[in-house]
Enzyme design. Structure first.
Site, PDB file in Angstrom:
ATOM      1  CB  CYS A  35      -0.938   0.012   1.201  1.00  0.00           C
ATOM      2  SG  CYS A  35      -0.075   0.074   2.770  1.00  0.00           S
ATOM      3  CB  CYS A 104      -3.523  -0.487   8.998  1.00  0.00           C
ATOM      4  SG  CYS A 104      -4.365  -0.685   7.409  1.00  0.00           S
TER       5      CYS A 104
HETATM    6 FE1  FES Z   1      -1.584   0.367   4.234  1.00  0.00          FE
HETATM    7 FE2  FES Z   1      -3.435   0.923   5.954  1.00  0.00          FE
HETATM    8  S1  FES Z   1      -3.713   0.597   3.849  1.00  0.00           S
HETATM    9  S2  FES Z   1      -1.312   0.767   6.310  1.00  0.00           S
END
Ligand code: FES
Length: 141
Positions: A35, A104
């Site tokens: 991400c 996360c």
């Molecule tokens: Fe990557 Fe939350 S989407 S840390």
């Protein structure tokens, strides 16, 4: 049911312990390659206890809420206890995270471990080698 709990929203909107500690005793930075989010944790350590902690998170709302909650959970705690903090405990303290957002909270656990490892290394202190292994895979997730 709302996707995010009240606690997640609260810590996202009013994150605790945001900032930098200039003369930190340990700094940990982790990133999630998928991400692209990055989390940095700064620790001030006195007598093997976390005297102060601050974080900077460049990432999603769940990552910010997780960092905020995690820093609250380790502040004033002995290092041994901070090392035991799991992402599961962080997610539970937030009254849960959606399944696809659990990673996360993993960032928070790993950033804290990394910061403590940094402190041990800077001071030439002995540490459990498994800590280094735990930190080595941070970058890969
Ligand atoms: Fe990557 Fe939350 S989407 S840390």
């Amino acid at each position: 049911m709302a996707l995010y709990s009240e606690k997640v929203m609260d810590h996202f909107r009013n994150p605790r312990n945001v900032g930098v500690i200039e003369d930190a005793d340990g700094v940990g930075e982790v990133g999630n390659a998928k991400c692209g989010d990055i989390m940095k944790i700064y620790l001030k350590i006195e007598n093997d206890t976390i005297a102060d902690v601050k974080f900077e998170t460049f990432g999603c709302g769940s990552a910010i809420a997780s960092s905020s909650m995690a820093t609250e959970m380790i502040k004033g705690k002995p290092l041994s206890q901070a090392l035991e903090l799991t992402n599961k405990a962080v997610a539970e303290a937030l009254d849960g995270l959606p399944a696809h957002k659990l990673h996360c909270s993993v960032l928070a656990e790993e950033a804290i471990k990394n910061a403590i490892l940094d402190y041990y290394k800077r001071n030439g202190l002995p540490f459990d080698p498994s800590l280094e292994q735990a930190c080595a895979h941070c970058e890969e997730e």
